[in-house]
Design a protein around this motif. Structure first.
Motif, PDB file in Angstrom:
ATOM      1  N   THR A 297       4.920 -19.002  36.556  1.00  0.00           N
ATOM      2  CA  THR A 297       4.172 -19.141  37.798  1.00  0.00           C
ATOM      3  C   THR A 297       4.815 -20.216  38.662  1.00  0.00           C
ATOM      4  OG1 THR A 297       2.113 -18.476  36.717  1.00  0.00           O
ATOM      5  CG2 THR A 297       1.921 -19.634  38.807  1.00  0.00           C
ATOM      6  N   LEU A 298       4.954 -19.921  39.946  1.00  0.00           N
ATOM      7  CA  LEU A 298       5.495 -20.866  40.915  1.00  0.00           C
ATOM      8  C   LEU A 298       4.374 -21.300  41.849  1.00  0.00           C
ATOM      9  CD1 LEU A 298       8.844 -19.069  41.863  1.00  0.00           C
ATOM     10  CD2 LEU A 298       8.538 -20.943  40.256  1.00  0.00           C
ATOM     11  N   VAL A 299       4.173 -22.603  41.963  1.00  0.00           N
ATOM     12  CA  VAL A 299       3.187 -23.174  42.877  1.00  0.00           C
ATOM     13  C   VAL A 299       3.944 -23.961  43.940  1.00  0.00           C
ATOM     14  CG1 VAL A 299       1.180 -24.669  43.102  1.00  0.00           C
ATOM     15  CG2 VAL A 299       1.488 -23.309  41.029  1.00  0.00           C
ATOM     16  N   PHE A 300       3.737 -23.615  45.200  1.00  0.00           N
ATOM     17  CA  PHE A 300       4.507 -24.255  46.264  1.00  0.00           C
ATOM     18  C   PHE A 300       3.731 -24.219  47.573  1.00  0.00           C
ATOM     19  CE2 PHE A 300       5.436 -19.782  46.210  1.00  0.00           C
ATOM     20  CZ  PHE A 300       5.569 -19.394  47.528  1.00  0.00           C
ATOM     21  N   SER A 301       4.079 -25.124  48.461  1.00  0.00           N
ATOM     22  CA  SER A 301       3.551 -25.159  49.831  1.00  0.00           C
ATOM     23  C   SER A 301       4.698 -24.812  50.763  1.00  0.00           C
ATOM     24  CB  SER A 301       2.981 -26.543  50.155  1.00  0.00           C
ATOM     25  OG  SER A 301       1.879 -26.848  49.329  1.00  0.00           O
ATOM     26  N   PRO A 302       4.741 -23.597  51.284  1.00  0.00           N
ATOM     27  CA  PRO A 302       5.928 -23.148  52.018  1.00  0.00           C
ATOM     28  C   PRO A 302       6.035 -23.785  53.395  1.00  0.00           C
ATOM     29  CG  PRO A 302       4.216 -21.484  52.152  1.00  0.00           C
ATOM     30  CD  PRO A 302       3.687 -22.562  51.258  1.00  0.00           C
ATOM     31  N   PRO A 303       7.217 -24.234  53.767  1.00  0.00           N
ATOM     32  CA  PRO A 303       7.440 -24.616  55.170  1.00  0.00           C
ATOM     33  C   PRO A 303       7.527 -23.368  56.034  1.00  0.00           C
ATOM     34  CG  PRO A 303       9.485 -24.776  53.947  1.00  0.00           C
ATOM     35  CD  PRO A 303       8.414 -24.433  52.952  1.00  0.00           C
ATOM     36  N   GLN A 304       7.238 -23.511  57.301  1.00  0.00           N
ATOM     37  CA  GLN A 304       7.315 -22.352  58.181  1.00  0.00           C
ATOM     38  C   GLN A 304       8.764 -21.939  58.372  1.00  0.00           C
ATOM     39  OE1 GLN A 304       5.183 -22.610  61.848  1.00  0.00           O
ATOM     40  NE2 GLN A 304       3.269 -22.034  60.848  1.00  0.00           N
ATOM     41  N   GLY A 305       8.961 -20.631  58.451  1.00  0.00           N
ATOM     42  CA  GLY A 305      10.306 -20.100  58.589  1.00  0.00           C
ATOM     43  C   GLY A 305      10.745 -19.385  57.325  1.00  0.00           C
ATOM     44  N   GLU A 306      12.024 -19.082  57.257  1.00  0.00           N
ATOM     45  CA  GLU A 306      12.587 -18.326  56.135  1.00  0.00           C
ATOM     46  C   GLU A 306      13.371 -19.250  55.221  1.00  0.00           C
ATOM     47  OE1 GLU A 306      15.875 -14.766  55.520  1.00  0.00           O
ATOM     48  OE2 GLU A 306      14.566 -14.719  57.278  1.00  0.00           O
ATOM     49  N   PHE A 307      13.170 -19.088  53.919  1.00  0.00           N
ATOM     50  CA  PHE A 307      13.904 -19.875  52.934  1.00  0.00           C
ATOM     51  C   PHE A 307      13.939 -19.112  51.619  1.00  0.00           C
ATOM     52  CE2 PHE A 307       9.491 -20.982  52.447  1.00  0.00           C
ATOM     53  CZ  PHE A 307       9.296 -21.108  51.082  1.00  0.00           C
ATOM     54  N   THR A 308      14.862 -19.494  50.747  1.00  0.00           N
ATOM     55  CA  THR A 308      14.995 -18.874  49.431  1.00  0.00           C
ATOM     56  C   THR A 308      14.185 -19.674  48.428  1.00  0.00           C
ATOM     57  OG1 THR A 308      17.211 -18.058  49.966  1.00  0.00           O
ATOM     58  CG2 THR A 308      16.602 -18.143  47.640  1.00  0.00           C
ATOM     59  N   LEU A 309      13.143 -19.058  47.911  1.00  0.00           N
ATOM     60  CA  LEU A 309      12.255 -19.746  46.974  1.00  0.00           C
ATOM     61  C   LEU A 309      12.899 -19.900  45.601  1.00  0.00           C
ATOM     62  CD1 LEU A 309       9.379 -20.861  46.338  1.00  0.00           C
ATOM     63  CD2 LEU A 309       8.762 -18.520  45.694  1.00  0.00           C
ATOM     64  N   MET A 310      13.590 -18.862  45.156  1.00  0.00           N
ATOM     65  CA  MET A 310      14.142 -18.871  43.802  1.00  0.00           C
ATOM     66  C   MET A 310      15.382 -17.991  43.744  1.00  0.00           C
ATOM     67  SD  MET A 310      12.307 -17.427  40.323  1.00  0.00           S
ATOM     68  CE  MET A 310      13.217 -17.177  38.795  1.00  0.00           C
ATOM     69  N   ASN A 311      16.386 -18.454  43.031  1.00  0.00           N
ATOM     70  CA  ASN A 311      17.568 -17.667  42.703  1.00  0.00           C
ATOM     71  C   ASN A 311      17.643 -17.510  41.192  1.00  0.00           C
ATOM     72  OD1 ASN A 311      18.840 -17.287  45.345  1.00  0.00           O
ATOM     73  ND2 ASN A 311      19.181 -19.488  45.314  1.00  0.00           N
ATOM     74  N   TYR A 312      18.022 -16.334  40.749  1.00  0.00           N
ATOM     75  CA  TYR A 312      18.170 -16.117  39.313  1.00  0.00           C
ATOM     76  C   TYR A 312      19.356 -15.205  39.050  1.00  0.00           C
ATOM     77  CZ  TYR A 312      15.676 -11.711  40.225  1.00  0.00           C
ATOM     78  OH  TYR A 312      15.297 -10.485  40.722  1.00  0.00           O
ATOM     79  N   ARG A 313      19.828 -15.267  37.839  1.00  0.00           N
ATOM     80  CA  ARG A 313      20.990 -14.469  37.441  1.00  0.00           C
ATOM     81  C   ARG A 313      20.789 -14.011  36.004  1.00  0.00           C
ATOM     82  NH1 ARG A 313      25.369 -16.187  34.712  1.00  0.00           N
ATOM     83  NH2 ARG A 313      24.701 -18.346  35.085  1.00  0.00           N
ATOM     84  N   LEU A 314      21.129 -12.769  35.736  1.00  0.00           N
ATOM     85  CA  LEU A 314      21.067 -12.259  34.376  1.00  0.00           C
ATOM     86  C   LEU A 314      22.164 -11.231  34.162  1.00  0.00           C
ATOM     87  CD1 LEU A 314      18.198  -9.673  33.962  1.00  0.00           C
ATOM     88  CD2 LEU A 314      18.595 -10.759  36.140  1.00  0.00           C
ATOM     89  N   SER A 315      22.607 -11.145  32.927  1.00  0.00           N
ATOM     90  CA  SER A 315      23.649 -10.189  32.533  1.00  0.00           C
ATOM     91  C   SER A 315      23.110  -9.385  31.365  1.00  0.00           C
ATOM     92  CB  SER A 315      24.943 -10.903  32.142  1.00  0.00           C
ATOM     93  OG  SER A 315      25.435 -11.675  33.224  1.00  0.00           O
ATOM     94  N   PRO A 316      22.464  -8.249  31.644  1.00  0.00           N
ATOM     95  CA  PRO A 316      21.927  -7.425  30.551  1.00  0.00           C
ATOM     96  C   PRO A 316      23.020  -7.034  29.577  1.00  0.00           C
ATOM     97  CG  PRO A 316      21.090  -6.677  32.669  1.00  0.00           C
ATOM     98  CD  PRO A 316      22.157  -7.687  32.961  1.00  0.00           C
ATOM     99  N   SER A 317      22.702  -7.099  28.307  1.00  0.00           N
ATOM    100  CA  SER A 317      23.685  -6.778  27.282  1.00  0.00           C
ATOM    101  C   SER A 317      24.045  -5.305  27.324  1.00  0.00           C
ATOM    102  CB  SER A 317      23.136  -7.138  25.893  1.00  0.00           C
ATOM    103  OG  SER A 317      21.951  -6.416  25.637  1.00  0.00           O
ATOM    104  N   ILE A 318      25.288  -5.022  27.051  1.00  0.00           N
ATOM    105  CA  ILE A 318      25.800  -3.651  27.064  1.00  0.00           C
ATOM    106  C   ILE A 318      26.044  -3.216  25.634  1.00  0.00           C
ATOM    107  CG2 ILE A 318      27.651  -2.160  27.887  1.00  0.00           C
ATOM    108  CD1 ILE A 318      28.170  -4.230  30.073  1.00  0.00           C
ATOM    109  N   ASP A 319      25.290  -2.247  25.188  1.00  0.00           N
ATOM    110  CA  ASP A 319      25.413  -1.742  23.819  1.00  0.00           C
ATOM    111  C   ASP A 319      25.345  -0.220  23.871  1.00  0.00           C
ATOM    112  OD1 ASP A 319      25.508  -1.261  21.168  1.00  0.00           O
ATOM    113  OD2 ASP A 319      23.670  -2.351  20.648  1.00  0.00           O
ATOM    114  N   THR A 320      26.462   0.424  23.666  1.00  0.00           N
ATOM    115  CA  THR A 320      26.527   1.883  23.750  1.00  0.00           C
ATOM    116  C   THR A 320      26.104   2.575  22.461  1.00  0.00           C
ATOM    117  OG1 THR A 320      28.850   1.821  23.086  1.00  0.00           O
ATOM    118  CG2 THR A 320      28.388   1.776  25.440  1.00  0.00           C
ATOM    119  N   THR A 321      25.942   1.795  21.373  1.00  0.00           N
ATOM    120  CA  THR A 321      25.606   2.406  20.090  1.00  0.00           C
ATOM    121  C   THR A 321      24.124   2.333  19.765  1.00  0.00           C
ATOM    122  OG1 THR A 321      26.034   0.319  18.937  1.00  0.00           O
ATOM    123  CG2 THR A 321      27.889   1.856  19.209  1.00  0.00           C
TER     124      THR A 321
END
Length: 477
Positions: A297-321
């Motif tokens: 859960t993210l709790v925040f008080s947003p400033p007016q205008g546009e901004f990036t609240l959160m950035n995330y990155r993931l690399s799903p595992s590759i398994d062909t078997t």
């Protein structure tokens, strides 16, 4: 610090120009445009031009490109390039917040407002502040809306189904813990393209509304081998917030429960869950990384205008078997090429794209497949299946590239393009490796490949008359 700031369009016309220090010539926009026009795709965002004949000795140019417009600063001192790029990025966001949308028409209509903003942002070339909310106390001009903002034809919200009031897209939640009614609301296309300050215009009634827009955007990077197997699979996501809420109320945003962060200790029991490799938050977020990994859960008080609240990155595992260890949606597309040497000077490439979007009723739009061809191609033609509509191709000899465009691509379907290449020399076996790598661009609304969803979005209500509107959309690219 910064000597000049200017904005030019793709034709090289100077739309906005401000000279702060007077130590650089006035023709720097022309010098900048000649440089990028000469180098084209090889032009760097940061470079130095030294020409003693024209008096432009030792001028440093730093630029970014936003919506086809170039935002540029010049300086004659040695500054941090990343600092200048960050300043331009924030400056473009501030201008977008105040004029509503970034295009040539809106900037020309609001040049007085933009000059007023620049006078507050920079003082003798030194940055003073780039906060949209702080600048509201010093800016008194009102924005003028363009035709696209009034008609709502340029906003992406026009094609997005799904607005929410406190919950998941496609549903309207009257109470965060209450009942959910199956109702779909379509957001007005002018909603996200309006400025943060009001003015005398046809959208005055909308500007007075308390609204917050949440965009969950995911960028996919997938690399296939020649036989169609996956070599690399990365997802870069971001939560982008555009707030028009009055009084900066506290917002509570909750994500999936089946999500863990790989840097935390609980990643050992993450089988079948969404595993984030890394994430970071905006400075307005009150929760820490340890707290977010527990309750998501993210709790925040947003400033007016546009901004990036959160950035995330993931690399799903590759398994062909066997089954994947990460919980995520399957890839939306699979691309498999077949290359055949028909004659010493003829090559035929068959490009097969299979749509695997599992969600019913969701389709990709603006699909473009880029197919490089050999440099010694004399001519190139393409064949598509008979009766296919909404598809087109274009061969650009200057770029040695074939563009295959598909307006709509449904899931559980397959499209095939046959590219017939005629070479100017009988060396097909040698140059067939120049066909590739094939790339693909697309937009998929209402779909996330990672499986991350917003469970609920709650805005603290100060009184019964305070009724904010909450809008959420998802998109994968």
């Amino acid at each position: 610090m910064f000597s000049q700031f200017f904005i030019i369009n793709p034709r090289g016309d100077s739309i906005i120009f401000r000279d702060y220090r007077g130590d650089s010539p006035k023709n720097t926009p022309e010098v900048f445009f000649r440089h990028i026009a000469t180098l084209k795709d090889n032009a760097l965002p940061i470079f130095q031009v030294g020409d003693s004949n024209s008096g432009n000795d030792g001028i440093n140019f730093v630029s970014i490109k936003q919506k086809g417009l170039y935002f540029v600063v010049t300086t004659k001192v040695n500054i941090s390039p990343s600092y200048a790029v960050e300043f331009l990025s924030r400056c473009s966001k501030v201008i977008k917040d105040y004029v509503g949308t970034l295009n040539e028409e809106s900037i020309r209509n609001n040049f007085v407002l933009i000059y007023e903003l620049l006078d507050e942002i920079l003082d003798f070339g030194y940055p003073q502040g780039t906060s949209t909310e702080d600048l509201k106390s010093f800016v008194f001009n009102e924005p003028i809306l363009g035709s696209d903002q009034i008609q709502g034809s340029s906003s992406f919200f026009q094609s997005m189904t799904g607005s929410v009031v406190g919950g998941v897209v496609g549903n309207v939640v009257t109470n965060v813990v209450g009942a959910v009614s199956k109702k779909t609301i379509i957001a007005p296309s002018s909603s996200a393209a309006r400025p943060v300050i009001g003015g005398s215009n046809p959208l005055k009634d909308r500007e007075s509304a308390n609204e917050v827009f949440i965009d969950l955007i995911e960028l996919l990077t997938v690399v296939f081998s020649k036989d169609g197997s996956i070599l690399r699979y990365d997802i870069d996501g971001s939560l982008v917030v555009k707030s028009f809420l009055k009084g900066s109320p506290e917002i509570c945003l909750s994500l999936n429960e089946d999500m863990v962060i790989s840097s935390q200790d609980n990643v050992q029991n993450s089988y079948g869950m969404i595993v984030l490799d890394d994430c970071n938050f905006h400075e307005c977020v009150a929760a820490k990384l340890q707290d977010f990994s527990i309750d998501h859960t993210l709790v925040f008080s947003p400033p007016q205008g546009e901004f990036t609240l959160m950035n995330y990155r993931l690399s799903p595992s590759i398994d062909t078997t066997g089954p994947t260890t990460n919980k995520h949606s399957p890839l939306p597309f699979h691309l498999v090429p077949f290359i055949d040497v028909v004659a010493p000077n003829k090559i035929e490439a068959i490009i097969k794209v299979r749509g695997d979007i599992p969600k019913a009723g969701v389709q990709a739009s603006n699909v473009v497949v880029k197919i490089p061809v050999p440099k010694n191609t004399a001519s190139c033609g393409c064949d598509m299946d008979f009766g296919i509509q909404g598809q087109s191709y274009e061969y650009k000899s200057q770029e040695n590239m074939v563009y295959w465009s598909i307006k709509r691509f449904n899931g559980n379907s397959e499209q095939i393009l046959r590219v017939k290449i005629l070479l100017d020399a009988p060396n097909a076996d040698l140059v067939k490796k120049e066909i590739g790598p094939i790339s693909m661009e697309f937009d998929i609304p209402m779909y996330t490949c990672s499986g991350i969803r917003i469970r609920y979005l709650k805005v603290s209500e100060r009184n019964k008359s305070y009724q904010p509107h909450r809008w959420i959309r998802y998109i994968s690219q």
